[in-house]
Scaffold this active site. Structure first.
Site, short mmCIF file in Angstrom:
data_model
loop_
_atom_site.label_atom_id
_atom_site.label_comp_id
_atom_site.label_asym_id
_atom_site.label_seq_id
_atom_site.Cartn_x
_atom_site.Cartn_y
_atom_site.Cartn_z
N ASN A 9 0.86 -1.19 0.00
CA ASN A 9 0.00 0.00 0.00
C ASN A 9 0.90 1.24 0.00
O ASN A 9 1.51 1.56 1.02
CB ASN A 9 -0.89 -0.04 1.25
CG ASN A 9 -1.76 1.20 1.38
OD1 ASN A 9 -1.81 2.04 0.49
ND2 ASN A 9 -2.45 1.33 2.50
N LYS A 11 0.10 4.27 -0.22
CA LYS A 11 -0.57 5.43 0.39
C LYS A 11 -0.36 6.66 -0.50
O LYS A 11 -0.30 6.52 -1.72
CB LYS A 11 -0.07 5.62 1.83
CG LYS A 11 -0.23 4.33 2.64
CD LYS A 11 -0.06 4.50 4.11
CE LYS A 11 -0.24 3.14 4.81
NZ LYS A 11 -0.17 3.21 6.27
N HIS A 92 -9.56 0.71 5.39
CA HIS A 92 -8.25 0.98 5.99
C HIS A 92 -8.44 1.93 7.17
O HIS A 92 -9.26 2.84 7.12
CB HIS A 92 -7.31 1.60 4.94
CG HIS A 92 -5.89 1.63 5.44
ND1 HIS A 92 -5.44 2.59 6.31
CD2 HIS A 92 -4.84 0.80 5.22
CE1 HIS A 92 -4.16 2.34 6.60
NE2 HIS A 92 -3.79 1.26 5.94
N GLU A 94 -6.82 4.38 8.18
CA GLU A 94 -6.66 5.82 7.89
C GLU A 94 -7.93 6.39 7.27
O GLU A 94 -8.27 7.54 7.49
CB GLU A 94 -5.44 6.02 6.97
CG GLU A 94 -4.13 5.87 7.74
CD GLU A 94 -2.96 5.35 6.94
OE1 GLU A 94 -3.00 5.38 5.70
OE2 GLU A 94 -1.99 4.87 7.57
N GLU A 164 -4.95 -5.21 10.71
CA GLU A 164 -3.97 -4.14 10.88
C GLU A 164 -4.25 -3.44 12.21
O GLU A 164 -5.12 -2.55 12.28
CB GLU A 164 -4.08 -3.12 9.75
CG GLU A 164 -3.75 -3.67 8.38
CD GLU A 164 -3.23 -2.59 7.44
OE1 GLU A 164 -2.17 -2.80 6.85
OE2 GLU A 164 -3.85 -1.52 7.33
N GLY A 170 2.63 2.39 10.85
CA GLY A 170 3.54 3.52 10.71
C GLY A 170 4.24 3.92 12.00
O GLY A 170 4.83 4.99 12.10
N SER A 205 3.74 -2.01 10.26
CA SER A 205 5.20 -1.97 10.42
C SER A 205 5.88 -3.29 10.01
O SER A 205 6.85 -3.71 10.64
CB SER A 205 5.58 -1.59 11.85
OG SER A 205 5.11 -0.29 12.14
P1 13P Z 1 3.14 0.49 7.67
O1 13P Z 1 3.68 -0.79 7.09
O2 13P Z 1 3.81 1.72 7.18
O3 13P Z 1 3.04 0.41 9.17
O4 13P Z 1 1.62 0.62 7.13
C1 13P Z 1 0.77 -0.46 7.24
C2 13P Z 1 -0.47 -0.16 6.48
O5 13P Z 1 -1.23 0.69 6.86
C3 13P Z 1 -0.70 -0.91 5.23
O6 13P Z 1 -1.98 -0.70 4.75
#
Ligand code: 13P
Length: 242
Positions: A9, A11, A92, A94, A164, A170, A205
């Protein structure tokens, strides 16, 4: 029985130049796992053209729950499918926390995604506060339950689920392999018999350094990778470990 999937992803990162570099790196990855990448929407056609002919699949990071119409700034599932996407991420954290997507909306997006012919990747996960209060499994059961109610168990079993934990995204804090396995096992239990075939990915992560231990767990079928998917050698290592 379940073929591993490693999904990157990206982002809201990248530009034409860095994405061209990512594409050439992706084309060199040799691994057993299925690979899918999720570029920002505007770069999707560029990535599809770039990886064309390879086994790398492309998907959307999000899509509207509506089919078409006056929804300024939105992208429909049908549009993603039309340009060649095979997957779309729904729910997701976010999208849930920054853009206020409700679990009902997530369930609607899931239905539209699945009807459009793409495979939804349904994200579920708890916040740190919920984990500390011992609510993890309830929160996830509720997030999953709403989608099962609207889309049907069969549709969810045919999709991909990504666990997740919000506190691991992150932050550099990965769930331990045991913590992740226990949630994955519970998700599979909730999916019942057909859930034996469902791919359940872990995200939060994930890096080459922690992927092997996660992938050893019986109910972890791959990863949804954020930051580390922007570094193609790191991403390639993760794909090889899956
Ligand atoms: P990170 O791997 O940067 O923690 O992000 C995970 C994520 O949100 C994948 O969709």
């Amino acid at each position: 029985m379940r073929h591993p999937l490693v999904a990157g992803n990206w982002k809201m990162n990248g530009d034409s130049e860095s994405i061209a570099t990512l594409i050439s790196g992706l084309l060199e990855i040799q691994c057993e796992a299925d690979i899918a990448v999720f570029p920002p929407h505007i770069y999707i056609p560029l990535v599809i053209a770039g990886v064309g002919g390879s086994s790398v699949a492309v998907g959307g990071q999000s899509a509207s729950e509506h089919k078409a119409g006056a929804y300024t700034g939105e992208t429909s599932c049908q549009m993603l499918r039309d340009v060649g996407c095979q997957y779309v991420i729904v729910g997701h954290s976010e999208r849930r926390s920054i853009y206020g997507e409700s679990s009902q909306q997530v369930a609607e997006k899931f239905v539209v995604a699945q009807l459009s012919g793409m495979t939804p990747i349904l994200c579920v996960g708890e916040t740190l506060e919920q984990r500390d209060k011992g609510e993890t499994l309830n929160v996830i059961a509720e997030q999953l339950g709403l989608v099962i109610e609207l889309a049907g168990l069969d549709a969810v079993c045919k999709a991909v689920v990504a666990y997740e934990p919000v506190w691991a995204i992150g932050t550099g804090k990965t769930a331990t392999a045991e913590q992740a396995q226990s949630v994955h096992q519970d998700i599979r239990r909730q999916l019942g018999e057909s859930g034996a075939k469902t791919r359940i990915l872990y995200g939060g992560s994930v890096k080459a350094a922690n992927a092997a231990e996660l992938f050893l767990q019986p109910d972890i079928d791959g990863a949804l990778v954020g930051g580390a998917s922007l570094d193609v050698s790191e991403f390639s290592e993760i794909c090889k470990l899956a």
